[in-house]
Design a protein around this motif. Structure first.
Motif, PDB file in Angstrom:
ATOM      1  N   CYS A  66     -57.801   9.897  37.245  1.00 10.49           N
ATOM      2  CA  CYS A  66     -57.217  11.242  37.382  1.00 10.49           C
ATOM      3  C   CYS A  66     -57.931  12.060  38.453  1.00 10.49           C
ATOM      4  CB  CYS A  66     -57.303  11.997  36.055  1.00 10.49           C
ATOM      5  SG  CYS A  66     -56.157  11.427  34.796  1.00 10.49           S
ATOM      6  N   LYS A  67     -59.228  12.159  38.304  1.00 11.31           N
ATOM      7  CA  LYS A  67     -59.987  13.035  39.200  1.00 11.31           C
ATOM      8  C   LYS A  67     -59.933  12.554  40.645  1.00 11.31           C
ATOM      9  CE  LYS A  67     -63.868  14.730  37.147  1.00 11.31           C
ATOM     10  NZ  LYS A  67     -65.097  14.627  36.313  1.00 11.31           N
ATOM     11  N   ASN A  68     -59.991  11.252  40.850  1.00 11.38           N
ATOM     12  CA  ASN A  68     -59.931  10.749  42.214  1.00 11.38           C
ATOM     13  C   ASN A  68     -58.529  10.834  42.802  1.00 11.38           C
ATOM     14  OD1 ASN A  68     -62.624  10.220  42.777  1.00 11.38           O
ATOM     15  ND2 ASN A  68     -62.536   8.363  41.553  1.00 11.38           N
ATOM     16  N   SER A 111     -58.745  23.867  34.855  1.00 10.18           N
ATOM     17  CA  SER A 111     -58.360  22.563  35.385  1.00 10.18           C
ATOM     18  C   SER A 111     -57.113  22.050  34.667  1.00 10.18           C
ATOM     19  CB  SER A 111     -59.506  21.569  35.191  1.00 10.18           C
ATOM     20  OG  SER A 111     -59.060  20.264  35.478  1.00 10.18           O
ATOM     21  N   PHE A 120     -56.729  19.118  33.932  1.00 12.08           N
ATOM     22  CA  PHE A 120     -57.222  18.022  33.104  1.00 12.08           C
ATOM     23  C   PHE A 120     -57.851  18.563  31.826  1.00 12.08           C
ATOM     24  CE2 PHE A 120     -57.927  16.180  37.492  1.00 12.08           C
ATOM     25  CZ  PHE A 120     -56.779  15.406  37.472  1.00 12.08           C
ATOM     26  N   ILE A 143     -61.739  14.808  30.278  1.00  9.98           N
ATOM     27  CA  ILE A 143     -61.632  14.230  31.622  1.00  9.98           C
ATOM     28  C   ILE A 143     -62.571  14.961  32.577  1.00  9.98           C
ATOM     29  CG2 ILE A 143     -60.110  13.996  33.651  1.00  9.98           C
ATOM     30  CD1 ILE A 143     -57.844  13.289  31.709  1.00  9.98           C
ATOM     31  N   GLU A 144     -62.579  16.266  32.505  1.00  4.00           N
ATOM     32  CA  GLU A 144     -63.418  17.068  33.415  1.00  4.00           C
ATOM     33  C   GLU A 144     -64.902  16.765  33.248  1.00  4.00           C
ATOM     34  OE1 GLU A 144     -63.171  19.007  36.058  1.00  4.00           O
ATOM     35  OE2 GLU A 144     -61.023  18.676  36.092  1.00  4.00           O
ATOM     36  N   ASP A 179     -68.255  11.797  34.228  1.00  5.24           N
ATOM     37  CA  ASP A 179     -68.775  11.523  35.569  1.00  5.24           C
ATOM     38  C   ASP A 179     -68.306  10.149  36.025  1.00  5.24           C
ATOM     39  OD1 ASP A 179     -70.185  13.925  35.821  1.00  5.24           O
ATOM     40  OD2 ASP A 179     -71.907  13.108  34.724  1.00  5.24           O
ATOM     41  N   ALA A 184     -56.480  13.180  42.350  1.00  4.78           N
ATOM     42  CA  ALA A 184     -56.340  14.567  42.817  1.00  4.78           C
ATOM     43  C   ALA A 184     -56.923  14.747  44.214  1.00  4.78           C
ATOM     44  CB  ALA A 184     -57.008  15.519  41.829  1.00  4.78           C
ATOM     45  N   THR A 185     -57.939  13.967  44.558  1.00  4.10           N
ATOM     46  CA  THR A 185     -58.547  14.095  45.890  1.00  4.10           C
ATOM     47  C   THR A 185     -57.702  13.445  46.979  1.00  4.10           C
ATOM     48  OG1 THR A 185     -59.882  12.068  45.799  1.00  4.10           O
ATOM     49  CG2 THR A 185     -60.865  14.089  44.877  1.00  4.10           C
ATOM     50  N   ALA A 196     -60.372   9.019  33.298  1.00  5.26           N
ATOM     51  CA  ALA A 196     -60.976  10.209  33.909  1.00  5.26           C
ATOM     52  C   ALA A 196     -61.182   9.991  35.409  1.00  5.26           C
ATOM     53  CB  ALA A 196     -62.305  10.537  33.232  1.00  5.26           C
TER      54      ALA A 196
END
Length: 172
Positions: A58-60, A7, A9, A13-14, A17, A62-63, A55
């Motif tokens: 970042c993760k959202n 990843s 990240f 971050i990964e 949740d 990417a979506t 976190a």
């Protein structure tokens, strides 16, 4: 399941949740061919309640990427991104060529009535371009509007003689 070490990240971050009850808002996917700054601003304003959760941000984010932009995201080196600020930076850097150029009041003077154009069409085009100018100034816009008219046009003569001094009156 995605291998965390692959990843872009960090592991921190990964492993984070989303907050309980979090529902991802709807975003128009960014495909890499539009203004990246506009997409980022829209994302940040929609996710304002979560701005302190790097976190999640970042993760959202990417979506919200799709197509070429999603492909680019997956080429980022593993463990590169430690924060949303870093992700924002590499995103804007990658897509900086798609940023809209902000126009200033000086841009008004590039708007000139074409001889084949009706006055109505010139006014319509002038208004549309004026709306895209940052820091719009009424006096500069009025001067530029006059400047864009041919000197033989009756409205130009009225404006020069001071009969109609405001842009709104000129449009009428």
């Amino acid at each position: 399941m995605t291998n965390i070490s692959m990843s872009p990240f960090t592991n921190e971050i990964e492993r984070t949740d989303p907050p309980r009850g979090f529902t991802m808002p709807h975003f128009t996917p960014y495909k890499g061919d539009e203004d990246s700054d506009r997409h980022l601003k829209h994302y940040c304003s929609t996710m304002i309640l979560y701005k302190n959760n790097d976190a999640l941000m970042c993760k959202n984010f990417a979506t919200t990427l799709q197509g070429e932009a999603q492909d680019w995201f997956h080429t980022l080196p593993p463990q590169l991104i430690q924060s949303f600020n870093e992700l924002s930076f590499v995103f804007i850097k990658k897509y900086s060529s798609n940023l809209s150029i902000k126009k200033t009041s000086d841009h008004h003077f590039s708007i000139v009535k074409d001889p084949r154009e009706t006055l109505h069409d010139y006014v319509k085009r002038f208004k549309a371009k004026k709306a895209k100018i940052v820091g719009y100034n009424e006096d500069i816009a009025t001067a530029a509007f006059k400047n864009g008219l041919p000197t033989e046009h009756s409205l130009f003569r009225k404006l020069i003689m001071g009969e109609e001094l405001t842009l709104a009156a000129s449009y009428a």
